[in-house]
Design an enzyme around this catalytic site. Structure first.
Site, short mmCIF file in Angstrom:
data_model
loop_
_atom_site.label_atom_id
_atom_site.label_comp_id
_atom_site.label_asym_id
_atom_site.label_seq_id
_atom_site.Cartn_x
_atom_site.Cartn_y
_atom_site.Cartn_z
N ASN A 147 4.75 11.00 8.01
CA ASN A 147 3.64 11.08 7.06
C ASN A 147 2.29 10.78 7.72
O ASN A 147 1.32 10.47 7.03
CB ASN A 147 3.89 10.17 5.84
CG ASN A 147 4.17 8.73 6.23
OD1 ASN A 147 3.95 8.34 7.38
ND2 ASN A 147 4.66 7.94 5.31
N ARG A 285 -2.73 -1.12 7.01
CA ARG A 285 -2.03 -2.22 6.35
C ARG A 285 -3.05 -3.21 5.79
O ARG A 285 -4.03 -3.55 6.46
CB ARG A 285 -1.11 -2.97 7.32
CG ARG A 285 0.21 -2.26 7.62
CD ARG A 285 1.09 -2.07 6.38
NE ARG A 285 2.30 -1.32 6.64
CZ ARG A 285 2.46 -0.01 6.44
NH1 ARG A 285 1.46 0.73 5.98
NH2 ARG A 285 3.61 0.58 6.67
N GLN A 314 2.65 -6.35 -1.34
CA GLN A 314 2.84 -5.22 -2.24
C GLN A 314 4.10 -5.40 -3.05
O GLN A 314 5.13 -5.74 -2.45
CB GLN A 314 2.89 -3.92 -1.43
CG GLN A 314 1.54 -3.58 -0.82
CD GLN A 314 1.47 -2.23 -0.12
OE1 GLN A 314 0.43 -1.85 0.37
NE2 GLN A 314 2.55 -1.50 -0.04
N HIS A 333 -0.40 2.03 -2.99
CA HIS A 333 -0.01 2.58 -1.68
C HIS A 333 0.67 3.95 -1.87
O HIS A 333 1.86 4.01 -2.18
CB HIS A 333 0.94 1.58 -1.00
CG HIS A 333 1.21 1.87 0.43
ND1 HIS A 333 1.79 0.98 1.27
CD2 HIS A 333 0.96 2.96 1.19
CE1 HIS A 333 1.91 1.49 2.48
NE2 HIS A 333 1.41 2.72 2.45
#
Ligand code: NDP
EC number: 1.17.1.9
Length: 401
Positions: A147, A285, A314, A333
């Site tokens: 990705n 991050r 998260q 995210h």
């Protein structure tokens, strides 16, 4: 036979989709630079379907059960009473995605006596205590490149959104207003701005390539310098340190992994080095930044905008300051989990599992830790140690209801 424990994000609030906006995905021959796409022997999903949520199961159930393995899928991952922590005690393999990370802390490693491999269905294995994985000889893998371009596109979108003040202007349109001055008092052109990336790996370099046609001046800093031909082609200025790059940039984008060397590298002290009114985009991050220092810099005007999709922990607590700080363009995210990306990392996860079960070597580029040491991509891009400290705070999201 193995027990595979897979932690995925929840299905959409209206239920698992019955239809999709598009009928197909573009076909890729290979990644930029030639790395081949995932090559599992087979897949049991339709590319373009939602695979990263609980009902999607990364398309793994048929394959695993046909080979006699057990698959447990849950989204309940935080706190000592979570399904994840209960099921972990006899799991052989854990799979999770960075978007909804199953934090594998030292305490959890100590409970997971059978654990042999942690697979990141995506890129970025900082939710795994890599030091514990090294010490306990647990293999850590991720689906390198799956990705990276998805994220690079997102970075470009966020840079343009911030500089041009897109999101607040959209809000005026939605609310029935026509407040042009309100919109443009914070809007600029990107043209000729100085734009720098911390790290020019797969994502960072793709961001540089995508931004070059906007006629900006491009900068980068990285532990390894890019080939001279690439520097020339994109007219890049290289900086030996991040601290040398910050003062010259109007826009800074962070594209390095989180590991002990990079944790909290954006803090009150380093933010002072930025040009007043710089924009910061972080899809790498959340913990690369001191969260309160970022909020302070937006309130004082030292930063003109901050956007990203990564937080720590998260899911972010509902009172996380990045949800409400001024001039933010935050999303949950999502950048690396488009339907397009999911098809690639589901196939990559299947490839890793096939290799593991058949005793074939896992591709070097997918390895982060193996045989008690950083390996493959891990040896190139990470440093030893643990970056999961504080992850237990993720349970607050669940408790807040
Ligand atoms: P790569 O491994 O291709 O690139 C990482 C780059 O970071 C490497 O060039 C590495 O340098 C560099 N780097 C590491 N440490 C430092 C440092 N201390 N200072 C400067 N540069 C450093 O990975 P990707 O580009 O594919 O991904 C990067 C990160 O983006 C991931 O680790 C992940 O955290 C995040 N990500 C986020 C996603 C999202 O959905 N938001 C999805 C995918 C990734 P070198 O190797 O030269 O030493």
């Amino acid at each position: 036979m193995a027990k595979v424990l897979c932690v995925l994000y929840d299905d959409p609030i209206d239920g698992y989709p019955k239809s999709y906006a598009r009928d197909d995905l573009p076909k890729l021959e290979h990644y930029p630079g030639g790395q081949t796409l995932p090559t599992p022997k087979g897949i049991d999903f339709t590319p373009g379907e939602l695979l990263g949520s609980v009902s999607g199961e990364l398309g793994l159930r048929k394959y695993l059960e046909a080979n006699g393995h057990t698959l447990v899928v849950t989204s309940d991952k935080d706190g000592p009473n979570s399904v994840f922590e209960k099921e972990l005690v006899d799991a052989d393999i854990v799979i999770s995605q960075p978007f909804w990370p199953a934090y594998l802390t030292a305490e959890r490693f100590a409970k997971a006596k059978n654990l042999k491999m942690a697979v990141t269905a995506g890129i970025g294995s900082d939710h795994v205590d890599l030091q514990s994985a090294i010490d306990r000889n647990v293999t850590v893998t991720e689906v390198t490149y799956c990705n990276s371009i998805s994220v690079a596109e997102h970075v470009v979108m966020m840079i343009l959104s911030l500089v041009r003040n897109y999101l607040p202007s959209h809000e005026w349109a939605k609310s029935g207003g026509w407040n042009i001055a309100d919109c443009v008092q914070h809007a600029y052109d990107l043209e000729k701005m100085e734009v720098g990336t911390v790290a020019a790996g797969r994502i960072g370099l793709a961001v540089l390539r995508r931004l070059a046609p906007f006629d900006v001046n491009l900068h980068y800093t990285d532990r390894h310098r890019l080939p001279e031909s690439v520097e020339k082609e994109l007219n890049l200025t290289w900086h030996a340190t991040r601290e040398e790059m910050y003062p010259v940039c109007d826009v800074v984008t962070l594209n390095c992994p989180l590991h002990p060397e990079t944790e909290h590298m954006i803090n009150d002290e380093t933010l002072k080095l930025f040009k007043r009114g710089a924009y910061l985009v972080n899809t790498a991050r959340g913990k690369l930044c001191d969260r309160d220092a970022v909020a302070r810099a937006l309130e004082s005007g030292q930063l003109a905008g901050y956007a990203g999709d990564v937080w720590f922990p998260q899911p972010a607590p509902k009172d996380h300051p990045w949800r409400t700080m001024p001039h933010n363009g935050m999303t949950p995210h999502i950048s690396g989990t488009t339907l397009t990306a999911q098809a690639r990392y589901a196939a990559g996860t299947r490839e890793i599992l096939e290799c593991f079960f058949e005793g074939r070597p896992i591709r070097d580029e997918y390895l982060i830790v193996q045989g008690g040491a950083l390996a493959g991509t891990g040896a190139h891009s990470y440093s030893k140690g643990n970056a999961t400290g504080g992850s237990e705070e993720a349970e607050r999201f669940k408790k807040a209801g």
